[in-house]
Design a protein around this motif. Structure first.
Motif, PDB file in Angstrom:
ATOM      1  N   PHE A 279       3.262  10.022 -13.311  1.00  0.00           N
ATOM      2  CA  PHE A 279       2.638  10.417 -12.047  1.00  0.00           C
ATOM      3  C   PHE A 279       3.782  10.614 -11.056  1.00  0.00           C
ATOM      4  N   ILE A 280       4.207  11.869 -10.890  1.00  0.00           N
ATOM      5  CA  ILE A 280       5.515  12.158 -10.308  1.00  0.00           C
ATOM      6  C   ILE A 280       5.449  12.608  -8.847  1.00  0.00           C
ATOM      7  N   GLU A 281       4.774  13.719  -8.572  1.00  0.00           N
ATOM      8  CA  GLU A 281       4.814  14.325  -7.238  1.00  0.00           C
ATOM      9  C   GLU A 281       3.531  14.046  -6.466  1.00  0.00           C
TER      10      GLU A 281
ATOM     11  N   ASN B  31      14.547  17.426  -9.057  1.00  0.00           N
ATOM     12  CA  ASN B  31      15.504  16.331  -8.925  1.00  0.00           C
ATOM     13  C   ASN B  31      14.704  15.041  -9.112  1.00  0.00           C
ATOM     14  N   ILE B  32      14.897  14.372 -10.236  1.00  0.00           N
ATOM     15  CA  ILE B  32      14.120  13.187 -10.549  1.00  0.00           C
ATOM     16  C   ILE B  32      15.020  12.122 -11.178  1.00  0.00           C
ATOM     17  N   PRO B  33      14.605  10.856 -11.139  1.00  0.00           N
ATOM     18  CA  PRO B  33      13.307  10.337 -10.691  1.00  0.00           C
ATOM     19  C   PRO B  33      13.166  10.335  -9.169  1.00  0.00           C
TER      20      PRO B  33
ATOM     21  N   PHE C 291      20.474   9.990 -11.189  1.00  0.00           N
ATOM     22  CA  PHE C 291      19.331  10.898 -11.243  1.00  0.00           C
ATOM     23  C   PHE C 291      19.714  12.086 -12.111  1.00  0.00           C
ATOM     24  N   LYS C 292      18.755  12.945 -12.373  1.00  0.00           N
ATOM     25  CA  LYS C 292      19.025  14.187 -13.093  1.00  0.00           C
ATOM     26  C   LYS C 292      18.528  15.364 -12.263  1.00  0.00           C
ATOM     27  N   ASN C 293      19.239  16.461 -12.387  1.00  0.00           N
ATOM     28  CA  ASN C 293      18.798  17.731 -11.824  1.00  0.00           C
ATOM     29  C   ASN C 293      18.516  18.683 -12.961  1.00  0.00           C
ATOM     30  N   VAL C 294      17.448  19.433 -12.829  1.00  0.00           N
ATOM     31  CA  VAL C 294      17.174  20.476 -13.818  1.00  0.00           C
ATOM     32  C   VAL C 294      16.741  21.746 -13.101  1.00  0.00           C
TER      33      VAL C 294
END
Length: 441
Positions: free
Chosen positions: A38-40, A115-117, A128-131
């Motif tokens: 449950f992200i955004e 850009n998550i988490p 974090f990671k960017n995709v």
């Protein structure tokens, strides 16, 4: 990571999902990338309840090389942002930044970059990671681009994908990934109260995040639009540097055209986004739209003929608008105006000053009589929303084949029907029937 996901979905424990995200961040450079949860919370008016989404993708290795270079130079590039070292993180946690081609994305909308988490404490302290979702960016319908001259429309169509790839890269990595939060860490502050000054007033810092407070808890439902605006502005600002465009493989006239297309696309988007302003309620209903409208207002207020919007009629006598951006004034007028606004956004975010930040943002986000007229024209000329129809893979005589579907509502339904087997449908029905019994739906 998967064990923590299971624990989260069985128990509802947010800590379990955060732990899963910690493991996910440490999984650097996978060939197949995925994330779920449950992200955004964009669609919740209160900005609290997050929507379920999940994706599976393959890494585009060629494009990812550009993003890897951007990451390797990030600490140097962050120094160009207009708030100085005191307002930047003590240590930039270099993320995994990859270009992905989406195989499957479950959710109400498919973003162009992520850009998550979304947990600020993990992003600031652990990583974090960017995709960048390359095949989402390229899936642009071939239709008329409203409000542009013929020359600008041709430029837009020629360089949209390239310019948006630059914007997404800068937005996600150096936008969302930048900026320090001044915090009380329990025993001491994470900044020198006697040294650091407020960049607007010049006075000592008087507000910060107390233990347990977060960006989301302080800024609430305004937080999404505010943060998206900050990240968008970083993209506008940094794409003005030739050496940054060179990282993406663009030099000379092509680089200049891509910079212009980026500003043209993004600032024009602030006009088109008026569609999402709720005129009766006098409020914005979509975070990215609110953010882009604010930056349109900043560009208009810069003056000197940098951006103009003229009300007119088309060849059929219908109300129209002419949007114009002077490409020769991006560096001299647009960049300084956006840079000054960026500094203000960062100060209020760093200090956790919701009163000051919300006043600034809402004043620029106000929609007056002129903008309401523009909104009527935008709504009257809007195009149907595009359908993202996801392909399926099928096994035929031992060979994997890609099956595509028409970009229609029927195509979307057929794609979903053929993706799931009978067992999956029965499982979903069983869950629904239990909910009916329990909740009387």
């Amino acid at each position: 990571m998967i064990q923590k996901y299971i624990e989260h979905f069985k128990s509802g424990s947010l800590d379990a999902h955060k732990d899963a995200s910690r493991f996910w961040v440490k999984d650097v450079g996978p060939v197949v990338e995925s994330y779920i949860g449950f992200i955004e919370n964009y669609r919740d008016p209160a900005g609290a309840r997050a929507e379920f989404e999940g994706f599976v993708s393959c890494v585009n290795k060629e494009t990812s090389k550009k993003f890897s270079t951007l990451v390797s130079r990030a600490e140097e590039l962050l120094q160009r942002l207009p708030w100085g070292a005191d307002y930047e993180k003590d240590k930039f946690l270099k993320p995994d930044f990859t270009a992905l081609d989406i195989i499957y994305f479950g959710g109400s909308g498919i973003p162009a970059g992520i850009n998550i988490p979304n947990y600020d404490d993990i992003r600031q302290n652990e990583g974090f990671k960017n995709v960048s979702l390359g095949n989402v960016i390229s899936a642009v319908p071939k239709q008329k681009i409203e409000f542009l001259s013929a020359d600008d429309e041709a430029m837009y169509k020629k360089y949209f994908k390239e310019s948006f790839e630059v914007q997404v890269g800068l937005h996600e990595l150096l936008g969302h990934g930048s900026g320090k939060l001044f915090q009380n860490e329990g025993e001491k502050l994470n900044f020198d109260k006697n040294k650091v000054k407020h960049l607007i007033t010049g006075e000592p810092i008087k507000t910060w995040y107390e233990k347990g407070e977060t960006w989301s808890s302080k800024f609430g439902q305004l937080g999404n639009a505010y943060e998206e605006c900050r990240a968008e502005a970083v993209g506008y600002f940094l794409c003005c540097y030739p050496d940054i465009l060179q990282i993406f493989g663009y030099e000379g006239q092509v680089a200049d055209d891509i910079k212009y297309t980026n500003w043209l696309n993004e600032i024009r988007a602030g006009l088109v986004c008026l569609e999402f302003y709720q005129a009766d309620a006098k409020k914005w209903g979509q975070a990215h739209s609110f953010a882009r409208y604010v930056l349109l207002r900043i560009a208009l207020a810069a003056g000197q003929g940098f951006v103009s919007i003229e009300e007119c009629v088309d060849e059929n006598g219908k109300a129209d608008l002419k949007f114009n951006l002077d490409r020769n004034k991006i560096d001299s007028v647009g960049k300084p105006a956006v840079g000054d606004f960026l500094k203000q956004l960062q100060v209020y975010k760093s200090t956790g000053d919701f009163a000051g930040g919300s006043k600034l943002f809402n004043e620029w986000g106000a929609v007056g009589p002129r903008e309401l007229r523009w909104r009527e024209i935008v709504v009257a000329r809007r195009k149907p929303r595009r359908n993202f129809v996801q392909s399926n893979t099928v096994l035929t005589n031992g060979k994997v084949e890609l099956k595509t579907y028409p970009a229609t509502n029927a195509g979307v339904i057929q794609s979903v029907v053929e993706r799931y087997g009978e067992d999956a449908v029965n499982d979903a029905l069983n869950v629904w029937e239990k909910d009916v019994k329990i909740f009387g739906l």
